[in-house]
Design an enzyme around this catalytic site. Sequence first.
Site, PDB file in Angstrom:
ATOM      1  N   CYS A 125       0.849  -1.164   0.000  1.00  0.00           N
ATOM      2  CA  CYS A 125      -0.062  -0.178   0.027  1.00  0.00           C
ATOM      3  C   CYS A 125       0.851   1.285   0.061  1.00  0.00           C
ATOM      4  O   CYS A 125       1.997   1.473   0.920  1.00  0.00           O
ATOM      5  CB  CYS A 125      -0.838  -0.074   1.273  1.00  0.00           C
ATOM      6  SG  CYS A 125      -1.500   1.404   1.681  1.00  0.00           S
ATOM      7  N   GLU A 126       0.640   1.927  -0.786  1.00  0.00           N
ATOM      8  CA  GLU A 126       1.329   3.382  -1.076  1.00  0.00           C
ATOM      9  C   GLU A 126       1.121   4.489   0.174  1.00  0.00           C
ATOM     10  O   GLU A 126       1.965   5.423   0.353  1.00  0.00           O
ATOM     11  CB  GLU A 126       1.398   3.969  -2.371  1.00  0.00           C
ATOM     12  CG  GLU A 126       0.241   4.606  -2.616  1.00  0.00           C
ATOM     13  CD  GLU A 126      -0.053   5.293  -3.915  1.00  0.00           C
ATOM     14  OE1 GLU A 126      -0.653   6.618  -3.982  1.00  0.00           O
ATOM     15  OE2 GLU A 126       0.625   4.887  -4.859  1.00  0.00           O
ATOM     16  N   HIS A 127       0.274   4.037   0.766  1.00  0.00           N
ATOM     17  CA  HIS A 127      -0.198   5.228   1.877  1.00  0.00           C
ATOM     18  C   HIS A 127       0.454   4.809   3.244  1.00  0.00           C
ATOM     19  O   HIS A 127       0.854   5.603   4.024  1.00  0.00           O
ATOM     20  CB  HIS A 127      -1.824   5.057   2.099  1.00  0.00           C
ATOM     21  CG  HIS A 127      -2.617   5.558   1.080  1.00  0.00           C
ATOM     22  ND1 HIS A 127      -3.761   4.932   0.530  1.00  0.00           N
ATOM     23  CD2 HIS A 127      -2.340   6.516  -0.070  1.00  0.00           C
ATOM     24  CE1 HIS A 127      -4.205   5.592  -0.512  1.00  0.00           C
ATOM     25  NE2 HIS A 127      -3.319   6.452  -0.843  1.00  0.00           N
ATOM     26  N   HIS A 128       0.551   3.207   3.537  1.00  0.00           N
ATOM     27  CA  HIS A 128       1.112   3.054   4.594  1.00  0.00           C
ATOM     28  C   HIS A 128       2.398   2.090   4.378  1.00  0.00           C
ATOM     29  O   HIS A 128       3.321   1.660   5.568  1.00  0.00           O
ATOM     30  CB  HIS A 128       0.093   2.433   5.800  1.00  0.00           C
ATOM     31  CG  HIS A 128      -0.947   3.122   5.987  1.00  0.00           C
ATOM     32  ND1 HIS A 128      -2.198   3.211   5.321  1.00  0.00           N
ATOM     33  CD2 HIS A 128      -1.328   4.235   6.617  1.00  0.00           C
ATOM     34  CE1 HIS A 128      -3.146   3.853   5.486  1.00  0.00           C
ATOM     35  NE2 HIS A 128      -2.696   4.561   6.588  1.00  0.00           N
TER      36      HIS A 128
ATOM     37  N   GLN B 266      -5.132  -0.551  -4.568  1.00  0.00           N
ATOM     38  CA  GLN B 266      -5.825  -1.650  -5.490  1.00  0.00           C
ATOM     39  C   GLN B 266      -6.632  -1.080  -6.617  1.00  0.00           C
ATOM     40  O   GLN B 266      -6.452  -1.681  -7.896  1.00  0.00           O
ATOM     41  CB  GLN B 266      -6.659  -2.414  -4.548  1.00  0.00           C
ATOM     42  CG  GLN B 266      -7.478  -3.631  -5.114  1.00  0.00           C
ATOM     43  CD  GLN B 266      -8.105  -4.394  -4.357  1.00  0.00           C
ATOM     44  OE1 GLN B 266      -7.836  -4.347  -3.100  1.00  0.00           O
ATOM     45  NE2 GLN B 266      -9.350  -4.946  -4.631  1.00  0.00           N
TER      46      GLN B 266
ATOM     47  N   HIS C 130      -6.061  -6.170   3.161  1.00  0.00           N
ATOM     48  CA  HIS C 130      -5.321  -4.954   3.362  1.00  0.00           C
ATOM     49  C   HIS C 130      -4.967  -4.873   4.683  1.00  0.00           C
ATOM     50  O   HIS C 130      -5.445  -4.581   5.669  1.00  0.00           O
ATOM     51  CB  HIS C 130      -6.067  -3.642   2.941  1.00  0.00           C
ATOM     52  CG  HIS C 130      -6.178  -3.434   1.409  1.00  0.00           C
ATOM     53  ND1 HIS C 130      -5.546  -2.649   0.460  1.00  0.00           N
ATOM     54  CD2 HIS C 130      -7.109  -4.070   0.705  1.00  0.00           C
ATOM     55  CE1 HIS C 130      -5.822  -2.644  -0.676  1.00  0.00           C
ATOM     56  NE2 HIS C 130      -6.771  -3.663  -0.672  1.00  0.00           N
TER      57      HIS C 130
ATOM     58  N   CYS D 154      -3.192  -2.533   6.256  1.00  0.00           N
ATOM     59  CA  CYS D 154      -3.445  -1.273   6.677  1.00  0.00           C
ATOM     60  C   CYS D 154      -4.876  -1.101   7.593  1.00  0.00           C
ATOM     61  O   CYS D 154      -5.309  -0.280   8.313  1.00  0.00           O
ATOM     62  CB  CYS D 154      -3.124  -0.110   5.806  1.00  0.00           C
ATOM     63  SG  CYS D 154      -4.138  -0.333   4.265  1.00  0.00           S
TER      64      CYS D 154
END
Length: 188
Positions: free
Chosen positions: A80-83, A121, A149, A151
């Site tokens: 995941c690019e956010h976390h 995703q 996920h 996250c």
Amino acid sequence: MNQEELLSQMAANVSQMLDLIGEDKDREGLVKTPMRVAKSLQFLTQGYQQDPAEILRSAMFREDYRQMVIVKDIDFYSMCEHHMLPFFGKVHVAYIPNKYIVGLSKIPRVVEVFARRLQVQERLTTQIKDCINDTLHPLGVMVVVEASHLCMQMRGVQKMNATTTTSDFTGAFTDIKTREEFLNLISK
């Protein structure tokens, strides 16, 4: 910057992160961790160095087949690019050839290239569809991604059994009957 310098710089950053969270980076179990993490990230993001369209072009064959081709249950792991936490699951791909088919192993390879990048995703789903569509020029493409996920499961909302499903389609799959045929076939 060469690979050794890159790994060394990444390991130094991981070492600094260990300090910042209050760990003793010189503790026996952590001494080699910075380089392990650097090498792990290098592996987990190797998709940036690969061309998925070239993978498809390497095994395109002229064929008059014009029925649905499905490759389902393609396992994948991404970050995941956010976390920068993993998300993983299965990808199901269908395409209807238009003069060309592709070696079946190339579709999972395309999935792998896009999964081995920092992702969301929704983008992963569309990138797979667009690559197949733009390279093979089929009569239609449909991609369904089902994922868990970390996250969402181990931080934030902490819902262990939540899964996410995304889909994208083009061409012949805009017809509801064609989409339903694909969805029925992947649910078996």
